[in-house]
Design an enzyme around this catalytic site. Sequence first.
Site, PDB file in Angstrom:
ATOM      1  N   CYS A  99       0.849  -1.060   0.182  1.00 47.03           N
ATOM      2  CA  CYS A  99      -0.037   0.279   0.100  1.00 47.03           C
ATOM      3  C   CYS A  99       0.990   1.149   0.100  1.00 47.03           C
ATOM      4  CB  CYS A  99      -0.901  -0.137   1.191  1.00 47.03           C
ATOM      5  SG  CYS A  99      -1.991   1.360   1.330  1.00 47.03           S
ATOM      6  N   HIS A 141      -8.912  -3.560  -2.311  1.00 47.04           N
ATOM      7  CA  HIS A 141      -7.891  -3.213  -1.157  1.00 47.04           C
ATOM      8  C   HIS A 141      -8.509  -1.805  -1.416  1.00 47.04           C
ATOM      9  CE1 HIS A 141      -3.722  -2.348   0.161  1.00 47.04           C
ATOM     10  NE2 HIS A 141      -4.301  -1.031  -0.544  1.00 47.04           N
TER      11      HIS A 141
HETATM   12 NI    NI Z   1      -3.665   0.954  -0.156  1.00 51.12          NI
END
Ligand code: NI
Length: 190
Positions: A99, A141
């Site tokens: 991320c 996500h």
């Molecule tokens: Ni992310």
Amino acid sequence: MKFPIIAYGDPVLRRKATAIEPDEYPHIKELVENMFETMYGAHGVGLAAPQVGLSMRLFVIDASTFGDDDPSLKDFKKAFINANILDETGDEWAFNEGCLSIPEIREDVYRKPVVTLSYYDEDWKHHEETFKGMAARVIQHEYDHIEGKLFTDKLSPLRKRMIEKKLNDISKGIVDVDYKMKFPAAKKGR
Ligand code: NI
């Protein structure tokens, strides 16, 4: 224009983002462009508005990098506004996720392989669509981001403990990263 990316620990990443009204946000296309620019600058495949400090139900995805493995993703570049997951099906599978708000950490995350969602594109056209495999994975996500969730929430208690210090360091800015970030717990001058 590139935004700085908000790092782990900032409360904006934990807020459930609010829906966007078309009249309220006439410059949505410009914002989508800037989010893509920010994402490409950080070599990401997805970016959600809370990651640039905006608590809005918007995320962008360019999954064309996975086009070699899955030809259906060759031209997959989309903006998702006011997305709402309607259904998730299939047996959960693991993928090593990362991320842009949590640099240098990658962990296996289990998610269902098929997701159906309703959303608007940047022209305010409504879609109801089913995505599979990597497309579903990236959508799930990014969708988590607009719900105030992060992939690290999905880890086992043991894995969470093992990365705890690293997460703390990230929020303080103690991390090697080659794109501009905003660290919630950084000391002045960092
Ligand atoms: Ni992310």
